[in-house]
Design an enzyme around this catalytic site. Structure first.
Site, mmCIF file in Angstrom:
data_model
loop_
_atom_site.group_PDB
_atom_site.id
_atom_site.type_symbol
_atom_site.label_atom_id
_atom_site.label_comp_id
_atom_site.label_asym_id
_atom_site.label_seq_id
_atom_site.Cartn_x
_atom_site.Cartn_y
_atom_site.Cartn_z
ATOM 1 N N LEU A 78 0.910 -1.057 -0.030
ATOM 2 C CA LEU A 78 -0.151 0.146 -0.025
ATOM 3 C C LEU A 78 0.771 1.068 -0.085
ATOM 4 O O LEU A 78 2.103 1.065 0.210
ATOM 5 C CB LEU A 78 -0.848 -0.086 1.259
ATOM 6 C CG LEU A 78 -1.935 -1.274 1.138
ATOM 7 C CD1 LEU A 78 -2.676 -1.002 2.585
ATOM 8 C CD2 LEU A 78 -2.854 -1.277 -0.134
ATOM 9 N N SER A 79 0.321 2.422 -0.326
ATOM 10 C CA SER A 79 1.034 3.608 -0.111
ATOM 11 C C SER A 79 1.837 3.848 1.067
ATOM 12 O O SER A 79 3.028 4.260 1.231
ATOM 13 C CB SER A 79 0.171 4.835 -0.612
ATOM 14 O OG SER A 79 -0.875 4.966 0.406
ATOM 15 N N GLU A 80 1.198 3.410 2.179
ATOM 16 C CA GLU A 80 1.879 3.504 3.379
ATOM 17 C C GLU A 80 1.539 2.594 4.469
ATOM 18 O O GLU A 80 0.165 2.015 4.338
ATOM 19 C CB GLU A 80 1.701 4.698 4.144
ATOM 20 C CG GLU A 80 2.583 5.785 3.745
ATOM 21 C CD GLU A 80 1.832 6.971 2.851
ATOM 22 O OE1 GLU A 80 2.529 7.968 2.481
ATOM 23 O OE2 GLU A 80 0.505 6.954 2.923
ATOM 24 N N THR A 81 2.100 2.018 5.168
ATOM 25 C CA THR A 81 1.981 1.150 6.454
ATOM 26 C C THR A 81 2.256 1.606 7.576
ATOM 27 O O THR A 81 3.392 2.077 7.755
ATOM 28 C CB THR A 81 2.585 -0.539 6.278
ATOM 29 O OG1 THR A 81 1.974 -0.817 4.989
ATOM 30 C CG2 THR A 81 2.184 -1.281 7.406
ATOM 31 N N HIS A 99 -2.014 10.798 5.807
ATOM 32 C CA HIS A 99 -3.142 9.558 5.858
ATOM 33 C C HIS A 99 -3.107 8.599 6.640
ATOM 34 O O HIS A 99 -3.925 8.197 7.549
ATOM 35 C CB HIS A 99 -3.789 9.246 4.451
ATOM 36 C CG HIS A 99 -3.044 7.988 4.092
ATOM 37 N ND1 HIS A 99 -2.095 7.604 3.560
ATOM 38 C CD2 HIS A 99 -3.875 6.597 4.322
ATOM 39 C CE1 HIS A 99 -1.912 6.287 3.176
ATOM 40 N NE2 HIS A 99 -3.032 5.659 3.698
#
Length: 285
Positions: free
Chosen positions: A35-38, A67
């Site tokens: 994902l874009s961030e974890t 986010h």
């Protein structure tokens, strides 16, 4: 994230009780989620705060991201004793960039959060020429720029090149891309005629972070306050800005940006948005 509808907005993975994981394990898990961030949640260094966060893209760790901050704040509030009420709760989240003060309202597995940045956007010097940026994203030089807006670079920890695009139609026509050697995210934005004077449509490309396109980018929205200060003449007071991102991806996201200006200078920046839980489970590593 940044939506009230499941399977829209920007997905976020939050790994709770992550104190036993080292950096290599966190990076591997983030790469696996892709994902874009974890986010990895650990006990805070200061007991007055709610938690300490480490944030990873599939490629590297970030000092701050919007986010993940909003989503983790909503999740932690939902897990607190007062979950299910509509009362607002406030707490600090420790990130590499500093402690982020958050205010959250939750209920029925969802909520809204807003946070104030511990730092203000920083101007990072000149951006690439319009023609070079246009070519990188499948546009023409005439597509880049509108009104007073021209390409610029700003950051709030992560760095971004901001590319104004003349219309929503040309923004939708842009192709994911980058500039050779750049570590910036590229935030393309156009005026949102349907949303009023302080509304924008946006897309964000960050191949250097392992994110070809991001449905919603809170840190870029925060840094966008620097763009507004550079190209607009804003009066003292509070200014609310609406940013819609991810539409071209089929994941529309709504980001609320607020600037407070005093004596002609930017004094604070706040980001807000909605979040909801889609699924929960155990991670075996």
């Amino acid at each position: 994230m940044f939506t009230t509808q499941a399977l829209a907005g920007n997905p976020l993975a939050v790994v709770l009780d992550a104190g036993g994981l080292d950096t290599a394990a966190m990076q591997a898990i983030a790469r696996e989620f892709n994902l874009s961030e974890t986010v990895f949640v650990m006990p805070p260094d200061d007991p007055r705060h709610r938690a300490r966060l480490r944030i990873f893209t599939p490629a590297r760790e970030l000092p701050f991201a919007g986010h993940p901050t909003i989503g983790t704040a909503v999740l932690l509030a939902l897990r607190a004793e007062n979950a299910g009420t509509a009362d607002a709760v406030a707490f600090g989240l420790e990130e590499t960039v500093g402690t982020i003060p958050c205010v959250v309202e939750v209920g029925d597995g969802a909520g809204r959060a807003r946070f104030k940045l511990p730092i203000l956007p920083e101007s990072l010097g000149d951006a690439a020429e319009a023609a070079e940026l246009a070519a990188a994203f499948g546009l023409t030089a005439q597509d880049v720029g509108f009104g007073r807006y021209r390409p610029s670079r700003h950051g709030v920890g992560p760095s971004f090149t901001f590319v104004p695009v003349v219309s929503r139609a040309r923004l939708d026509a842009a192709q994911p891309g980058t500039l050779a050697g750049s570590q910036d995210g590229f935030f393309l934005y156009a005026p949102d005629e349907a949303g009023g004077a302080r509304a924008f449509q946006a897309r964000m490309f960050a191949p250097a972070l392992g994110v070809p396109e991001d449905p919603a980018t809170g840190s870029a929205a925060a840094a966008f306050a620097g763009v507004l200060m550079q190209f607009e003449t804003l009066s003292d007071g509070t200014h609310d800005v609406a940013i819609t991102q991810g539409v071209a991806m089929g994941r529309p996201s709504e980001i609320a940006l607020q600037l407070v200006i005093e004596a002609g200078a930017l004094r604070s920046v706040e980001i807000g948005g909605a979040a909801l839980i889609v699924s929960e489970g155990l991670l075996h590593v």
